[in-house]
Design a protein around this motif. Structure first.
Motif, PDB file in Angstrom:
ATOM      1  N   GLN A   1       0.842  -1.177   0.000  1.00  0.00           N
ATOM      2  CA  GLN A   1       0.000   0.000   0.000  1.00  0.00           C
ATOM      3  C   GLN A   1       0.888   1.241   0.000  1.00  0.00           C
ATOM      4  O   GLN A   1       2.031   1.204   0.446  1.00  0.00           O
ATOM      5  N   PRO A   2       0.372   2.341  -0.548  1.00  0.00           N
ATOM      6  CA  PRO A   2       1.181   3.567  -0.612  1.00  0.00           C
ATOM      7  C   PRO A   2       1.423   4.136   0.772  1.00  0.00           C
ATOM      8  O   PRO A   2       0.635   3.921   1.706  1.00  0.00           O
TER       9      PRO A   2
ATOM     10  N   GLY B   1      -0.464  11.709   6.689  1.00  0.00           N
ATOM     11  CA  GLY B   1      -0.601  11.203   8.051  1.00  0.00           C
ATOM     12  C   GLY B   1       0.720  11.179   8.793  1.00  0.00           C
ATOM     13  O   GLY B   1       0.793  11.543   9.961  1.00  0.00           O
ATOM     14  N   ALA B   2       1.785  10.760   8.103  1.00  0.00           N
ATOM     15  CA  ALA B   2       3.107  10.710   8.736  1.00  0.00           C
ATOM     16  C   ALA B   2       3.579  12.109   9.129  1.00  0.00           C
ATOM     17  O   ALA B   2       4.126  12.316  10.212  1.00  0.00           O
ATOM     18  N   LEU B   3       3.353  13.092   8.247  1.00  0.00           N
ATOM     19  CA  LEU B   3       3.797  14.461   8.538  1.00  0.00           C
ATOM     20  C   LEU B   3       3.016  15.069   9.695  1.00  0.00           C
ATOM     21  O   LEU B   3       3.588  15.715  10.586  1.00  0.00           O
TER      22      LEU B   3
ATOM     23  N   VAL C   1      -2.968  20.083  14.978  1.00  0.00           N
ATOM     24  CA  VAL C   1      -2.291  19.217  14.010  1.00  0.00           C
ATOM     25  C   VAL C   1      -2.695  17.761  14.231  1.00  0.00           C
ATOM     26  O   VAL C   1      -2.930  17.008  13.266  1.00  0.00           O
ATOM     27  N   LEU C   2      -2.784  17.333  15.494  1.00  0.00           N
ATOM     28  CA  LEU C   2      -3.188  15.947  15.767  1.00  0.00           C
ATOM     29  C   LEU C   2      -4.654  15.710  15.393  1.00  0.00           C
ATOM     30  O   LEU C   2      -5.023  14.602  14.980  1.00  0.00           O
ATOM     31  N   ALA C   3      -5.484  16.752  15.547  1.00  0.00           N
ATOM     32  CA  ALA C   3      -6.869  16.630  15.079  1.00  0.00           C
ATOM     33  C   ALA C   3      -6.907  16.463  13.560  1.00  0.00           C
ATOM     34  O   ALA C   3      -7.712  15.680  13.024  1.00  0.00           O
ATOM     35  N   ALA C   4      -6.023  17.186  12.864  1.00  0.00           N
ATOM     36  CA  ALA C   4      -5.923  17.024  11.410  1.00  0.00           C
ATOM     37  C   ALA C   4      -5.467  15.611  11.063  1.00  0.00           C
ATOM     38  O   ALA C   4      -5.927  15.016  10.075  1.00  0.00           O
ATOM     39  N   PHE C   5      -4.561  15.052  11.865  1.00  0.00           N
ATOM     40  CA  PHE C   5      -4.107  13.676  11.644  1.00  0.00           C
ATOM     41  C   PHE C   5      -5.268  12.689  11.756  1.00  0.00           C
ATOM     42  O   PHE C   5      -5.413  11.788  10.917  1.00  0.00           O
ATOM     43  N   VAL C   6      -6.110  12.869  12.769  1.00  0.00           N
ATOM     44  CA  VAL C   6      -7.264  11.985  12.933  1.00  0.00           C
ATOM     45  C   VAL C   6      -8.203  12.104  11.732  1.00  0.00           C
ATOM     46  O   VAL C   6      -8.724  11.099  11.227  1.00  0.00           O
ATOM     47  N   LEU C   7      -8.418  13.344  11.265  1.00  0.00           N
ATOM     48  CA  LEU C   7      -9.282  13.540  10.100  1.00  0.00           C
ATOM     49  C   LEU C   7      -8.692  12.870   8.858  1.00  0.00           C
ATOM     50  O   LEU C   7      -9.416  12.227   8.077  1.00  0.00           O
TER      51      LEU C   7
ATOM     52  N   ALA D   1      -5.387   4.216   2.722  1.00  0.00           N
ATOM     53  CA  ALA D   1      -4.268   3.438   3.254  1.00  0.00           C
ATOM     54  C   ALA D   1      -3.710   4.173   4.470  1.00  0.00           C
ATOM     55  O   ALA D   1      -2.626   4.757   4.425  1.00  0.00           O
ATOM     56  N   PRO D   2      -4.451   4.188   5.584  1.00  0.00           N
ATOM     57  CA  PRO D   2      -4.047   4.992   6.745  1.00  0.00           C
ATOM     58  C   PRO D   2      -2.782   4.457   7.405  1.00  0.00           C
ATOM     59  O   PRO D   2      -2.547   3.243   7.438  1.00  0.00           O
ATOM     60  N   LEU D   3      -1.998   5.395   7.926  1.00  0.00           N
ATOM     61  CA  LEU D   3      -0.800   5.014   8.671  1.00  0.00           C
ATOM     62  C   LEU D   3      -1.186   4.285   9.951  1.00  0.00           C
ATOM     63  O   LEU D   3      -0.543   3.320  10.355  1.00  0.00           O
TER      64      LEU D   3
END
Length: 301
Positions: free
Chosen positions: A11-12, A17-19, A55-61, A68-70
């Motif tokens: 998967q890509p 998500g990583a950033l 930023v962590l809220a953006a990660f959850v979104l 292909a979620p991290l």
């Protein structure tokens, strides 16, 4: 390896998500580190923490919409995984806070040199090394992760409570029993947390589980440091006014005592969280790995 029962998924890479998760955790740790020294009211503390939350809220979104979620959100919401990571945060927060306050008390209050203070913390450090390396895995193999973590949380709470007899003119050896009990509890708890975190995974999720619980443990240290030092500062009586050196030292010690009480209560919270865990043992403790190894040998190259 062929026939090794491994799990492979092409998967890509989830770059957004990583950033976001990396930058969010960096901001979180930076803000908590500043809060430990400057307090949560400082702009160097609350501004990074606010940005970290965004930023962590953006990660959850991002993870909720990614193909292909991290880190799949259903993974972290899984009961055993969530409980193990919460417990990792709780126990490491106590270790981080207590591990900082005690040497500060030795040097800044009792006036010991850095070398002598380091020698005084050598017995608990050896406890971590010996018990964590050799004794803890055997305890988990025999009694399971849940019972080991219950004992660990209880010992951490009792050991931290035994650190409250601090005094401006005290003696470090009065605190040594508490340090040893605290170190014993923490050293048997960390391996059990890792086992509990991986126990709730499906095939192929072991690496993800290990990475998540490792992150939870790393984040727990600055969280505990910030919380306990904030409590110590809030309960330091002379902090709000002028006082002579002896009164100021007494106030600092009073703040440390309250921080140790708070750490003991956090340990009690960890005990109740550990009650929610399933009682699991590592695969090699049940002998299943021998069956798998025999099957692989029969399969051949």
């Amino acid at each position: 390896m062929p026939g090794g029962g491994g799990w492979l998924k092409n998967q890509p890479l989830d770059v957004p998500g990583a950033l976001t998760v990396t930058s969010g955790i960096i901001l979180l740790i930076y803000g908590l580190t500043n809060a430990a020294a400057l307090g949560f009211a400082s702009e160097w503390s609350f501004i990074p923490l606010i940005f970290s939350a965004l930023v962590l809220a953006a990660f959850v979104l991002i993870e909720s919409r990614s193909k292909a979620p991290l880190m799949p959100l259903d993974f972290i919401r899984r009961g055993s995984v969530l409980t193990a990571n919460t417990l990792a945060l709780v126990l490491t927060s106590i270790v981080g806070g207590v591990g900082f306050i005690v040497p500060v008390y030795f040097q800044n209050v009792l006036g010991y040199s850095a070398v002598y203070s380091g020698l005084l913390t050598l017995p608990p450090a050896l406890t971590f090394f010996i018990v964590g390396g050799w004794v803890a895995p055997r305890l988990v193999n025999r009694f399971g992760a849940k019972r080991t973590l219950l004992v660990s949380s209880a010992l951490i709470s009792v050991g931290t409570l035994l650190l409250t007899p601090m005094s401006p003119n005290g003696n470090a050896f009065v605190l040594m029993p508490g340090l040893l009990v605290w170190a014993l509890g923490a050293s048997i708890g960390f391996p059990a947390i890792n086992i509990a975190a991986v126990a709730g995974t499906r095939p192929g999720e072991e690496g993800l589980a290990s990475g998540v619980v490792g992150t939870s443990s790393r984040v727990g240290f600055p969280i505990g440091l910030a919380i306990l030092l904030t409590i110590a500062g809030a309960f330091d009586p002379p902090a709000a006014g002028n006082a002579n050196a002896s009164t100021s030292t007494a106030g600092v010690v009073a703040g440390f005592q309250v921080a140790m009480l708070a750490a003991a209560l956090i340990g009690v919270l960890g005990f109740f969280i550990a009650l929610r865990l399933k009682d699991v043992k590592p695969p090699w403790a049940s002998g299943d790995w021998k069956q798998n190894e025999a099957a692989l040998q029969q399969a051949g190259p």
